[in-house]
Design a protein around this motif. Structure first.
Motif, short mmCIF file in Angstrom:
data_model
loop_
_atom_site.label_atom_id
_atom_site.label_comp_id
_atom_site.label_asym_id
_atom_site.label_seq_id
_atom_site.Cartn_x
_atom_site.Cartn_y
_atom_site.Cartn_z
N MET A 1 -3.67 9.28 12.76
CA MET A 1 -4.86 9.40 13.32
C MET A 1 -5.97 8.65 11.93
SD MET A 1 -5.16 9.63 16.50
CE MET A 1 -6.42 10.01 17.24
N ASP A 2 -5.21 7.68 12.37
CA ASP A 2 -6.04 6.88 10.81
C ASP A 2 -7.59 6.05 11.22
OD1 ASP A 2 -5.45 4.31 12.60
OD2 ASP A 2 -3.37 3.88 10.95
N GLU A 3 -8.36 5.30 10.20
CA GLU A 3 -9.49 5.05 10.59
C GLU A 3 -9.59 3.10 11.92
OE1 GLU A 3 -7.53 2.99 7.79
OE2 GLU A 3 -7.85 4.29 8.21
N THR A 4 -8.51 3.14 12.32
CA THR A 4 -7.90 1.90 13.09
C THR A 4 -8.13 3.00 14.48
OG1 THR A 4 -5.53 1.49 13.32
CG2 THR A 4 -6.66 0.70 11.48
N MET A 5 -7.71 4.08 14.87
CA MET A 5 -6.78 5.08 15.78
C MET A 5 -8.27 4.65 17.11
SD MET A 5 -4.46 4.93 17.82
CE MET A 5 -2.99 4.65 16.89
N THR A 6 -8.72 4.11 17.32
CA THR A 6 -10.02 4.31 18.33
C THR A 6 -9.75 4.33 19.86
OG1 THR A 6 -10.44 1.33 18.98
CG2 THR A 6 -11.08 2.05 17.52
N PRO A 7 -10.29 4.99 20.25
CA PRO A 7 -9.82 5.38 21.85
C PRO A 7 -8.81 4.23 22.30
CG PRO A 7 -12.22 6.16 21.68
CD PRO A 7 -11.42 5.35 20.45
N GLU A 8 -9.62 2.89 22.70
CA GLU A 8 -8.78 2.08 23.17
C GLU A 8 -7.37 2.03 22.68
OE1 GLU A 8 -13.13 1.84 23.39
OE2 GLU A 8 -12.32 1.48 22.19
N ARG A 9 -7.40 1.98 21.34
CA ARG A 9 -6.49 1.42 20.40
C ARG A 9 -5.45 2.95 21.09
NH1 ARG A 9 -3.68 1.61 14.95
NH2 ARG A 9 -2.04 0.44 15.56
N ASN B 1 -18.13 15.12 21.75
CA ASN B 1 -18.97 14.41 20.24
C ASN B 1 -17.55 14.87 19.69
OD1 ASN B 1 -19.95 16.96 20.59
ND2 ASN B 1 -21.80 16.57 19.53
N PRO B 2 -16.67 14.37 19.75
CA PRO B 2 -15.98 15.41 18.89
C PRO B 2 -15.98 15.20 17.12
CG PRO B 2 -14.33 14.37 19.68
CD PRO B 2 -15.64 14.02 20.04
N GLN B 3 -15.43 16.16 16.05
CA GLN B 3 -15.97 15.60 15.15
C GLN B 3 -15.28 15.43 13.82
OE1 GLN B 3 -18.11 18.92 13.63
NE2 GLN B 3 -20.23 17.87 13.95
N TYR B 4 -15.35 14.32 12.75
CA TYR B 4 -14.02 14.39 11.86
C TYR B 4 -13.25 13.57 12.85
CZ TYR B 4 -16.24 18.64 10.06
OH TYR B 4 -17.64 19.05 9.74
N ALA C 1 -11.67 7.08 13.11
CA ALA C 1 -11.93 5.94 13.43
C ALA C 1 -13.37 6.58 14.13
CB ALA C 1 -10.65 5.53 14.60
N LYS C 2 -13.93 5.09 14.72
CA LYS C 2 -15.39 5.33 14.71
C LYS C 2 -14.79 5.07 16.35
CE LYS C 2 -17.66 4.53 11.36
NZ LYS C 2 -18.30 5.43 10.63
#
Length: 399
Positions: free
Chosen positions: A109-117, A160-163, A166-167
């Motif tokens: 789960m990197d910074e690109t793994m948004t919910p949509e992705r 609202n899960p933390q940490y 991705a945004k």
């Protein structure tokens, strides 16, 4: 199209679950387990056999008369997807109705793994699994998701899960997103609960009634089971164990939460903060003859430091495990479960963590000769969440 995680099962469903969990079984064994008449049991077994839900797989041993029929679940009647959504990695698995794992895949789960992705990525993997195993959409029972909380499970929302790297992981209508993408009924439950369900199923023959699952990773999460059922509260706050106060004069991990909380001392975030602070002071850590900067500190570098024998990392790791053991003792003293299952990245990072945490917990647990806590790292381990999520879908199958 959605499942409710708290639906009351019918007699038929309960009998099916018994066959699925303990088969091959005889009618006599089923009658012993369920308070219904012999004629009703015969009718329900005949119905399920005609529908293809169960199979007659042979004859059991005779007690002097005719040999009894043996009933077993039909594993290929339907298939189920299980999905874990977590902070470090997520996992997708495909299961038959015997909970045999047909395929499984994990990803970071990197910074690109948004919910949509994530939805798009998981949907693509599901299609690949179906093609690999020649499974049609009509053969799929549904999708079970075990996700980081807090959740609104009935509304299908990750609140609202933390940490997350991705945004966009706030107020995510994850169930609706998947139902639109895959056109399958979807169940959402917090990952600690599904992990406990999965691990409990893996030792189902041991008849454990009261169990505790505690996850130590980026955050601390827990789930409780009493008389074989998950214990729910008014709201879902799976991470609340991390807010247990163990030092009234202590600091806090971030800008929110309790001062002196367990997560301030026993979490990946806490370990990283301690080691970064030390490096900013003297920069003394080297791995493979190369210096490690504060920005490079993560669980991988911490684990590498342990393997390399770095004394400071070793001591910080032991201290974290000791604090975690104190938190475990508090939970055990409150609940007194038969079995305590420990999971998560810290538990699996190095054997020291599990050993120290359980030793401290035992020393600080109040018990008599009639109660001795039993600890385990689980049977399913990293597959517990996806297995439990799929299992919860199977258990709510409409029969």
């Amino acid at each position: 199209m959605s499942y409710s995680p708290r639906t009351v099962p019918s007699h038929k469903q309960l009998i099916y679950e018994t066959v699925a969990n303990f088969g091959p079984v005889t009618k006599a064994e089923l009658l012993e387990a369920h308070d219904i008449t012999s004629s009703t049991m015969t009718r329900l077994l005949d119905e399920m056999a005609k529908e293809g839900l169960i199979l007659v797989t042979g004859l059991g041993p005779s007690n002097g008369g005719r040999k009894p029929l043996l009933y077993q679940v039909n594993p290929d009647y339907k298939y189920i997807f299980g999905l874990e959504i977590s902070r470090l990695t997520s996992t997708l698995g495909l299961f038959d109705l015997n909970m045999n794992q047909k395929s499984v895949v994990r990803w970071r789960m990197d910074e690109t793994m948004t919910p949509e992705r994530l939805v798009a990525h998981a949907t693509k993997l599901m299609a690949a699994f179906m093609k690999d195993h020649q499974i049609g959409r009509h053969q799929l029972l549904g999708l079970g998701i075990g996700a980081v909380g807090p959740l609104d499970a009935s509304g299908g929302i990750m609140i609202n899960p933390q940490y997350f790297p991705a945004k966009g992981w706030e107020q995510v209508k994850i169930r609706a997103m998947f139902e639109e993408a895959i056109q399958l009924p979807t169940l959402l439950e917090n990952g600690a609960n599904t992990a406990l369900v999965g691990e409990h199923w893996s030792i189902r023959t041991e008849n454990v009634q009261h169990a505790l699952y505690v996850h130590a990773g980026v955050s601390l999460r827990s789930a409780m089971m009493s008389y074989g059922r998950i214990v729910y509260g008014k709201v879902d706050m799976e991470g609340s164990i991390g807010q247990m106060i163990i030092d009234v004069d202590g600091p806090r991990l971030g800008e929110s939460g309790n001062y002196g909380s367990l997560e301030t001392y026993a979490s990946i975030q806490a370990l990283e903060r301690q080691i970064r602070t030390r490096l900013k002071i003297d920069g003394a850590l080297e791995l493979n003859n190369a210096p490690v900067t504060p920005e490079q500190v993560n669980l991988d570098t911490i684990t590498a430091g342990l393997h390399a024998g770095d004394p400071f990392i070793h001591e910080v790791f032991r201290q974290s495990a000791s604090y975690f053991g104190v938190g475990l003792a508090n939970l055990i003293n409150m609940f007194h479960p038969e079995l305590i299952i420990l999971g998560g990245a810290l538990i699996n990072a190095n054997p020291i963590y599990y050993r120290v945490a359980t030793e401290v917990a035992v020393k600080r647990t109040y018990y008599s000769e009639a109660y001795v806590p039993r600890f385990s790292m689980g049977v399913l381990k990293e597959d517990a969440v996806v297995t439990g999520a799929a299992l919860m879908v199977r258990n709510q199958m409409k029969l």
